[in-house]
Design a protein around this motif. Sequence first.
Motif, PDB file in Angstrom:
ATOM      1  N   LEU A 136     -31.926 101.946  24.541  1.00 52.38           N
ATOM      2  CA  LEU A 136     -30.579 101.582  24.985  1.00 52.38           C
ATOM      3  C   LEU A 136     -30.647 100.409  25.961  1.00 52.38           C
ATOM      4  CD1 LEU A 136     -27.552 102.260  24.927  1.00 52.38           C
ATOM      5  CD2 LEU A 136     -27.965 103.812  26.835  1.00 52.38           C
ATOM      6  N   GLY A 137     -31.604 100.456  26.875  1.00 54.71           N
ATOM      7  CA  GLY A 137     -31.793  99.348  27.811  1.00 54.71           C
ATOM      8  C   GLY A 137     -32.215  98.072  27.097  1.00 54.71           C
ATOM      9  N   GLY A 138     -33.098  98.200  26.093  1.00 58.16           N
ATOM     10  CA  GLY A 138     -33.520  97.030  25.310  1.00 58.16           C
ATOM     11  C   GLY A 138     -32.358  96.397  24.566  1.00 58.16           C
ATOM     12  N   ALA A 139     -31.497  97.241  23.990  1.00 59.33           N
ATOM     13  CA  ALA A 139     -30.317  96.723  23.290  1.00 59.33           C
ATOM     14  C   ALA A 139     -29.387  96.015  24.267  1.00 59.33           C
ATOM     15  CB  ALA A 139     -29.590  97.860  22.577  1.00 59.33           C
ATOM     16  N   ALA A 140     -29.204  96.597  25.452  1.00 61.92           N
ATOM     17  CA  ALA A 140     -28.353  95.969  26.468  1.00 61.92           C
ATOM     18  C   ALA A 140     -28.928  94.629  26.913  1.00 61.92           C
ATOM     19  CB  ALA A 140     -28.191  96.901  27.661  1.00 61.92           C
ATOM     20  N   MET A 141     -30.249  94.571  27.050  1.00 59.76           N
ATOM     21  CA  MET A 141     -30.888  93.303  27.430  1.00 59.76           C
ATOM     22  C   MET A 141     -30.650  92.235  26.373  1.00 59.76           C
ATOM     23  SD  MET A 141     -34.514  94.798  28.860  1.00 59.76           S
ATOM     24  CE  MET A 141     -35.335  93.226  28.964  1.00 59.76           C
ATOM     25  N   SER A 142     -30.841  92.602  25.108  1.00 61.12           N
ATOM     26  CA  SER A 142     -30.670  91.622  24.027  1.00 61.12           C
ATOM     27  C   SER A 142     -29.225  91.152  23.908  1.00 61.12           C
ATOM     28  CB  SER A 142     -31.127  92.228  22.695  1.00 61.12           C
ATOM     29  OG  SER A 142     -32.511  92.470  22.715  1.00 61.12           O
ATOM     30  N   VAL A 143     -28.305  92.101  23.905  1.00 65.95           N
ATOM     31  CA  VAL A 143     -26.887  91.741  23.772  1.00 65.95           C
ATOM     32  C   VAL A 143     -26.417  90.979  25.005  1.00 65.95           C
ATOM     33  CG1 VAL A 143     -24.553  92.696  23.628  1.00 65.95           C
ATOM     34  CG2 VAL A 143     -26.361  93.612  22.173  1.00 65.95           C
ATOM     35  N   GLY A 144     -26.827  91.432  26.179  1.00 69.42           N
ATOM     36  CA  GLY A 144     -26.412  90.756  27.403  1.00 69.42           C
ATOM     37  C   GLY A 144     -26.933  89.335  27.487  1.00 69.42           C
ATOM     38  N   SER A 145     -28.197  89.146  27.138  1.00 67.66           N
ATOM     39  CA  SER A 145     -28.752  87.789  27.221  1.00 67.66           C
ATOM     40  C   SER A 145     -28.133  86.882  26.169  1.00 67.66           C
ATOM     41  CB  SER A 145     -30.268  87.815  27.080  1.00 67.66           C
ATOM     42  OG  SER A 145     -30.642  88.269  25.804  1.00 67.66           O
ATOM     43  N   ALA A 146     -27.856  87.423  24.990  1.00 69.54           N
ATOM     44  CA  ALA A 146     -27.179  86.623  23.960  1.00 69.54           C
ATOM     45  C   ALA A 146     -25.773  86.243  24.420  1.00 69.54           C
ATOM     46  CB  ALA A 146     -27.123  87.391  22.639  1.00 69.54           C
ATOM     47  N   SER A 147     -25.110  87.166  25.094  1.00 70.44           N
ATOM     48  CA  SER A 147     -23.760  86.883  25.601  1.00 70.44           C
ATOM     49  C   SER A 147     -23.786  85.796  26.670  1.00 70.44           C
ATOM     50  CB  SER A 147     -23.135  88.162  26.181  1.00 70.44           C
ATOM     51  OG  SER A 147     -23.043  89.147  25.192  1.00 70.44           O
ATOM     52  N   VAL A 148     -24.736  85.885  27.567  1.00 74.04           N
ATOM     53  CA  VAL A 148     -24.851  84.856  28.613  1.00 74.04           C
ATOM     54  C   VAL A 148     -25.166  83.495  27.991  1.00 74.04           C
ATOM     55  CG1 VAL A 148     -26.237  84.095  30.599  1.00 74.04           C
ATOM     56  CG2 VAL A 148     -25.472  86.469  30.442  1.00 74.04           C
ATOM     57  N   ALA A 149     -26.058  83.479  27.012  1.00 77.57           N
ATOM     58  CA  ALA A 149     -26.398  82.222  26.346  1.00 77.57           C
ATOM     59  C   ALA A 149     -25.188  81.645  25.619  1.00 77.57           C
ATOM     60  CB  ALA A 149     -27.544  82.441  25.360  1.00 77.57           C
ATOM     61  N   TRP A 150     -24.389  82.493  24.991  1.00 82.69           N
ATOM     62  CA  TRP A 150     -23.188  82.047  24.287  1.00 82.69           C
ATOM     63  C   TRP A 150     -22.187  81.446  25.281  1.00 82.69           C
ATOM     64  CZ3 TRP A 150     -18.011  83.600  24.351  1.00 82.69           C
ATOM     65  CH2 TRP A 150     -17.226  83.064  23.319  1.00 82.69           C
ATOM     66  N   VAL A 151     -21.968  82.138  26.393  1.00 88.31           N
ATOM     67  CA  VAL A 151     -21.043  81.635  27.407  1.00 88.31           C
ATOM     68  C   VAL A 151     -21.561  80.303  27.963  1.00 88.31           C
ATOM     69  CG1 VAL A 151     -20.150  82.061  29.748  1.00 88.31           C
ATOM     70  CG2 VAL A 151     -20.102  83.887  28.036  1.00 88.31           C
ATOM     71  N   LYS A 152     -22.860  80.226  28.212  1.00 88.36           N
ATOM     72  CA  LYS A 152     -23.454  78.969  28.726  1.00 88.36           C
ATOM     73  C   LYS A 152     -23.242  77.833  27.743  1.00 88.36           C
ATOM     74  CE  LYS A 152     -26.387  76.309  31.011  1.00 88.36           C
ATOM     75  NZ  LYS A 152     -25.736  75.189  31.567  1.00 88.36           N
ATOM     76  N   ALA A 153     -23.375  78.121  26.448  1.00 85.18           N
ATOM     77  CA  ALA A 153     -23.183  77.079  25.433  1.00 85.18           C
ATOM     78  C   ALA A 153     -21.732  76.610  25.357  1.00 85.18           C
ATOM     79  CB  ALA A 153     -23.627  77.607  24.057  1.00 85.18           C
ATOM     80  N   LYS A 154     -20.791  77.483  25.676  1.00 88.14           N
ATOM     81  CA  LYS A 154     -19.365  77.142  25.614  1.00 88.14           C
ATOM     82  C   LYS A 154     -18.895  76.376  26.839  1.00 88.14           C
ATOM     83  CE  LYS A 154     -18.567  78.963  21.684  1.00 88.14           C
ATOM     84  NZ  LYS A 154     -18.253  78.127  20.544  1.00 88.14           N
ATOM     85  N   LEU A 155     -19.632  76.478  27.934  1.00 91.12           N
ATOM     86  CA  LEU A 155     -19.207  75.785  29.177  1.00 91.12           C
ATOM     87  C   LEU A 155     -19.674  74.355  29.204  1.00 91.12           C
ATOM     88  CD1 LEU A 155     -19.799  78.561  31.830  1.00 91.12           C
ATOM     89  CD2 LEU A 155     -17.669  77.910  30.749  1.00 91.12           C
TER      90      LEU A 155
END
Length: 155
Positions: A136-155
């Motif tokens: 569960l923690g691994g999934a949260a890490m992957s999804v969270g980091s992908a989300s941060v990268a997506w937001v960074k790409a949009k800014l």
Amino acid sequence: MTFRNVSPGDVISGGARFVHAGLKGGEIVVTYGKPALVKSANLATQAASWGAQNPILATCAVVGTTGAVVLAAPGLATAPIISSMGFTAGGIQAGSAAAAAHSWIGNIAAGSAMSVGQSAGAGGSGLVIVNGAAQLGGAAMSVGSASVAWVKAKL
């Protein structure tokens, strides 16, 4: 084991072939190893440069990859942690953090975190709980980091 009909000449001949093969392998390493090493060094330099220029994305890549590994193989993360805490297949290891906690708690209730740790250390059903939490923690890490990268790409 016995060797029949093997002469010293056969042993020497076989040894010479073995040494010759090793020398031939050394020539191959010298011929092809240096270009591969140079390419690897160049790739590492490029990756370090990219990471220095994009620290947030580099962090996201590392965290996301780590999360994916923990999701796929949680035992790689949980086994060393469980063992280092003092939960072993033979019970709680004397002098460990788990032993200190056990002496402070006293009797352990079924279903408690301590009993799950003991079960996980012994390879029982507690291991399923611990590995599931790690996944569960691994999934949260992957999804969270992908989300941060997506937001960074949009800014």
